[in-house]
Design a protein around this motif. Structure first.
Motif: not given
Length: 360
Positions: A157-161, A120-131, A109-112
């Motif tokens: 979480y990004a897999v379990g949800r 940052t919260v924003e970067r973490i949430l973007e990475a989670q959403a990509s997964v 996955i293309d995680i920066p």
């Protein structure tokens, strides 16, 4: 940190039969040389889909005392070590996995890269959403997503949800870990939106009510790091807890395998999560590879491989890996074995269900 062989050194290894296999990058073969899926339509007909999720949590250059570059290399290095085996034949079972399962590698996955150094919260949430997007694509194709990562939330979480949302009905969980990851908040960000290393499981149970604690099988924790109120909450609500002390003194691996059934009782699917810091100082390498995550009374490589195999036989809707011990070729091979023997279990379960159908 031991010297991890360069890609040319790996290619020059005596076990190699040839160097012709699909590659994601010049130094990154696909897992076991399976086909490389580059588009969503390439997932059609697949039984299992491998996904890399390179991400190390928090600020700065180290995670738990280990250079983040070592953690982030896992998705490449697991694949590098897998290619020494190439085929899907597991002699222990006289079984060729690829005769029964279609497996593809969906790449990383293309995680920066910045997301692993600027927490940052924003970067973490973007990475989670990509997964989550890729996991949902795999589930929609009717396949099992297998996410190889290093930190929460992207490899937990990004897999379990998405698994819970896809199944809809009751979902069980089999979790291997040194830590419960059930605090009511993320220590790194102190932000309620983040399902981080310390709280992803607590947040998953809150956000996905079709996970029930009574169907949680928690394996491998030990020692003095946990808040008693957290552990006792899960015990009161019926979790099957098998700490390493109990496994060593009472259950053994066969007792652990029997207790896996609790994740399947009354559920429509099971999510399996393998936090590989559970190995601690056990297995074929030095426990200090894990830095601050290393704890005594670790699970052995065989125990982790056996549990993965048994989960595969029973059925699994999604599998994730994180905290893979960095820097050791043999430890990356342990992950190759865990995943391969999991797939062998999936294949054997498929064969058994087919035989039952013919008899019926």
């Amino acid at each position: 940190m031991p010297h991890y062989p360069t890609w040319p050194e790996t290619l020059a290894g005596k076990h190699w039969r040839n160097v012709h296999f699909p590659r994601i990058r010049e130094d990154t073969p696909t897992f076991l040389g399976v086909p490389y899926a580059i588009r969503e339509e390439d997932l059609q007909g697949a039984d299992i889909v491998i996904i890399g999720a390179p991400f190390a949590a928090g600020w700065g250059k180290k995670y738990s005392g280990v250079d983040k570059a070592e953690w982030l290399a896992a998705t490449t290095r697991v694949r590098q070590q897998s290619i020494r085996y190439r085929g899907g034949y597991v002699q222990d079972f006289d079984l060729d996995i690829f005769e029964h399962l279609k497996v593809v590698d969906y790449g990383d996955i293309d995680i920066p890269l910045e997301a692993s150094y600027e927490g940052t919260v924003e970067r973490i949430l973007e990475a989670q959403a990509s997964v989550e997007r890729k996991v949902k694509q795999v589930l929609a194709a009717g396949a099992i997503p297998v996410v190889i990562g290093q930190n929460s939330p992207v490899a937990s979480y990004a897999v379990g949800r998405p698994v819970a949302e896809h199944i809809g009905g009751p979902v069980g969980m089999v979790s291997l870990d040194t830590h419960w990851d059930c605090w009511p908040y993320d220590w790194a960000t102190m932000n309620e939106h983040i399902a981080g290393s310390t709280n992803w499981k607590d947040k998953l149970f809150r956000d996905c009510p079709n996970y029930a604690i009574r169907n949680l099988v928690e394996i491998g924790e030990r020692g003095m790091l946990e808040d008693p109120n957290v552990v006792r909450h899960y015990l009161r609500n019926g979790a099957c807890f098998m700490p390493m002390w109990k496994i060593r003194t009472e259950l053994g691996i066969d007792g652990v395998v029997r207790n896996l059934d609790q994740a399947y009782q009354g559920t429509d699917g099971v999510y399996a999560h393998f936090d590989m810091d559970v190995l601690g100082g056990a297995g074929p390498s030095d426990g200090d590879l894990l830095g601050e995550l290393a704890e005594p009374i670790g699970m052995t490589d065989y125990e982790a491989i056996r549990i993965a195999h048994e989960v595969g036989k029973r059925g699994c809707a999604g599998l994730s890996f994180l905290c893979i011990p960095p820097g050791s070729a043999v430890m990356y091979r342990v992950i190759v074995y865990v995943l391969t023997y999991f797939m062998a279990g999936v294949a054997l379960g498929k064969i058994a269900r087919g035989a039952e159908g013919r008899q019926g």
